[in-house]
Scaffold this motif. Structure first.
Motif, PDB file in Angstrom:
ATOM      1  N   UNK A   1      55.840  -2.119  18.698  1.00  0.00           N
ATOM      2  CA  UNK A   1      55.342  -0.588  18.388  1.00  0.00           C
ATOM      3  C   UNK A   1      55.754  -0.110  17.184  1.00  0.00           C
ATOM      4  N   UNK A   2      56.982  -0.344  16.785  1.00  0.00           N
ATOM      5  CA  UNK A   2      57.367   0.058  15.236  1.00  0.00           C
ATOM      6  C   UNK A   2      56.560  -0.562  14.067  1.00  0.00           C
ATOM      7  N   UNK A   3      56.196  -1.713  14.372  1.00  0.00           N
ATOM      8  CA  UNK A   3      55.088  -2.428  13.413  1.00  0.00           C
ATOM      9  C   UNK A   3      53.944  -1.847  13.450  1.00  0.00           C
ATOM     10  N   UNK A   4      53.415  -1.504  14.531  1.00  0.00           N
ATOM     11  CA  UNK A   4      52.098  -0.822  14.674  1.00  0.00           C
ATOM     12  C   UNK A   4      51.990   0.484  14.084  1.00  0.00           C
ATOM     13  N   UNK A   5      53.151   1.190  14.425  1.00  0.00           N
ATOM     14  CA  UNK A   5      53.110   2.579  13.772  1.00  0.00           C
ATOM     15  C   UNK A   5      53.112   2.590  12.412  1.00  0.00           C
ATOM     16  N   UNK A   6      54.121   1.630  11.716  1.00  0.00           N
ATOM     17  CA  UNK A   6      54.152   1.779  10.382  1.00  0.00           C
ATOM     18  C   UNK A   6      52.743   1.241   9.771  1.00  0.00           C
ATOM     19  N   UNK A   7      52.116   0.130  10.277  1.00  0.00           N
ATOM     20  CA  UNK A   7      50.884  -0.552   9.741  1.00  0.00           C
ATOM     21  C   UNK A   7      49.868   0.877   9.664  1.00  0.00           C
ATOM     22  N   UNK A   8      49.766   1.488  10.765  1.00  0.00           N
ATOM     23  CA  UNK A   8      48.632   2.742  10.904  1.00  0.00           C
ATOM     24  C   UNK A   8      48.920   3.942   9.779  1.00  0.00           C
ATOM     25  N   UNK A   9      50.353   4.031   9.630  1.00  0.00           N
ATOM     26  CA  UNK A   9      50.898   5.260   8.819  1.00  0.00           C
ATOM     27  C   UNK A   9      50.490   4.779   7.244  1.00  0.00           C
ATOM     28  N   UNK A  10      51.066   3.171   6.933  1.00  0.00           N
ATOM     29  CA  UNK A  10      50.611   2.801   5.560  1.00  0.00           C
ATOM     30  C   UNK A  10      49.324   2.999   5.137  1.00  0.00           C
ATOM     31  N   UNK A  11      48.393   2.601   6.242  1.00  0.00           N
ATOM     32  CA  UNK A  11      46.752   2.717   6.015  1.00  0.00           C
ATOM     33  C   UNK A  11      46.434   4.098   5.766  1.00  0.00           C
ATOM     34  N   UNK A  12      46.775   4.729   6.250  1.00  0.00           N
ATOM     35  CA  UNK A  12      46.438   6.454   6.271  1.00  0.00           C
ATOM     36  C   UNK A  12      46.904   6.866   4.901  1.00  0.00           C
ATOM     37  N   UNK A  13      48.078   6.388   4.549  1.00  0.00           N
ATOM     38  CA  UNK A  13      48.683   7.131   3.506  1.00  0.00           C
ATOM     39  C   UNK A  13      48.085   6.682   2.305  1.00  0.00           C
ATOM     40  N   UNK A  14      47.636   5.300   2.027  1.00  0.00           N
ATOM     41  CA  UNK A  14      46.964   4.380   1.031  1.00  0.00           C
ATOM     42  C   UNK A  14      45.448   4.809   1.027  1.00  0.00           C
ATOM     43  N   UNK A  15      44.819   5.067   2.126  1.00  0.00           N
ATOM     44  CA  UNK A  15      43.520   5.492   2.195  1.00  0.00           C
ATOM     45  C   UNK A  15      43.003   6.647   1.793  1.00  0.00           C
ATOM     46  N   UNK A  16      44.178   7.801   1.565  1.00  0.00           N
ATOM     47  CA  UNK A  16      43.912   9.207   1.006  1.00  0.00           C
ATOM     48  C   UNK A  16      44.010   8.926  -0.664  1.00  0.00           C
ATOM     49  N   UNK A  17      44.441   7.770  -1.223  1.00  0.00           N
ATOM     50  CA  UNK A  17      44.621   7.651  -2.382  1.00  0.00           C
ATOM     51  C   UNK A  17      43.740   6.552  -3.241  1.00  0.00           C
ATOM     52  N   UNK A  18      43.641   5.432  -2.398  1.00  0.00           N
ATOM     53  CA  UNK A  18      43.063   4.279  -2.996  1.00  0.00           C
ATOM     54  C   UNK A  18      41.487   4.159  -3.230  1.00  0.00           C
ATOM     55  N   UNK A  19      41.236   3.933  -4.376  1.00  0.00           N
ATOM     56  CA  UNK A  19      39.771   3.849  -4.520  1.00  0.00           C
ATOM     57  C   UNK A  19      39.220   2.385  -4.437  1.00  0.00           C
ATOM     58  N   UNK A  20      40.057   1.509  -4.298  1.00  0.00           N
ATOM     59  CA  UNK A  20      39.540  -0.003  -3.988  1.00  0.00           C
ATOM     60  C   UNK A  20      39.699  -0.146  -2.590  1.00  0.00           C
ATOM     61  N   UNK A  21      38.720   0.123  -1.700  1.00  0.00           N
ATOM     62  CA  UNK A  21      38.624  -0.088  -0.576  1.00  0.00           C
ATOM     63  C   UNK A  21      38.450  -1.301   0.048  1.00  0.00           C
ATOM     64  N   UNK A  22      37.962  -2.139  -0.622  1.00  0.00           N
ATOM     65  CA  UNK A  22      38.165  -3.709  -0.266  1.00  0.00           C
ATOM     66  C   UNK A  22      39.336  -4.155  -0.311  1.00  0.00           C
ATOM     67  N   UNK A  23      40.294  -3.804  -1.240  1.00  0.00           N
ATOM     68  CA  UNK A  23      41.670  -4.099  -1.137  1.00  0.00           C
ATOM     69  C   UNK A  23      42.622  -3.509  -0.231  1.00  0.00           C
TER      70      UNK A  23
END
Length: 221
Positions: free
Chosen positions: A36-58
């Motif tokens: 559950x901790x792993x899943x929460x961190x993965x989801x949060x990391x994805x959201x944080x990076x998606x706000x900034x990243x221009x490289x959607x493929x990566x």
């Protein structure tokens, strides 16, 4: 409407990749951190990076790297994983220049005798190309580096936190050494100025390593 359709399509394609990342990291941290901790961190990391990243493929790859780094730091800060070498965290505002140079130079000079993380209080979309060019001139590849937001667990896991131009945004933890380096901001500077900043950062890195046990600097060659 077009934006909403794009996001639905993008996240529809990404969701299976994130599920795979969760499974793999849950196995990696089995017995240390809960799924559950792993899943929460993965989801949060994805959201944080998606706000900034221009490289959607990566983005899935960067999400996995960011989540793995944060989960390791979390386990270290809780005493669930031992730190075998000193942990140094470099923080600047954009995590696109000074902190990236400092981290790369530390990795090079310490040659495995220190572990390094970086973060930004207001991270950029990507590492400044002029920074990449200046580091390449001395044989250091920053091609895999990417800006990451500052999070509590990476601070808590650090033995030394070095800030550069980000004020007092870094949380304070006991038993952690804090340094503030007065390094000029290379953003928007010409390559000649960036080279001078790079060399200044290198001097400070060597000074720091000379103070850490078993991390005597190596020469660039």
């Amino acid at each position: 409407m077009v934006i909403e359709m794009f996001h639905e399509e993008f996240y529809g394609r990404t969701e299976p990749l994130l599920e795979r990342i969760c499974r793999e990291l849950a196995l990696r941290f089995d017995g240390t951190l809960s799924p559950e901790t792993v899943e929460r961190f993965v989801g949060e990391c994805h959201r944080l990076l998606a706000q900034k990243s221009r490289l959607r493929r990566h983005l899935p790859l960067l999400t996995e790297r960011f989540a793995r780094e944060r989960l390791t730091a979390l386990a270290q800060s809780q005493g669930l994983i031992m730190r075998e070498v000193p942990e140094v965290l470099y923080v600047c505002a954009r995590n696109a220049g000074r902190s990236q140079m400092a981290a790369a130079l530390t990795v090079h000079h310490a040659a495995g005798r220190v572990h390094v993380r970086t973060a930004g209080t207001a991270p950029a979309h990507h590492v400044d190309p002029v920074i990449i060019e200046a580091m390449a001139e001395i044989g250091i590849d920053l091609g895999g580096a990417f800006p990451k937001p500052l999070t509590d667990e990476v601070v808590a896991a650090a033995d030394v936190v070095v800030t550069m131009g980000c004020g007092d945004a870094c949380p304070i933890y006991p038993a952690t050494r804090y340094l503030d380096w007065n390094i000029a901001d290379p953003e928007g500077a010409p390559i000649e100025r960036v080279r001078a900043i790079r060399d200044h950062v290198g001097e400070r890195v060597r000074e720091l390593l000379s103070e850490l046990p078993g991390t005597a600097p190596q020469s660039i060659g």
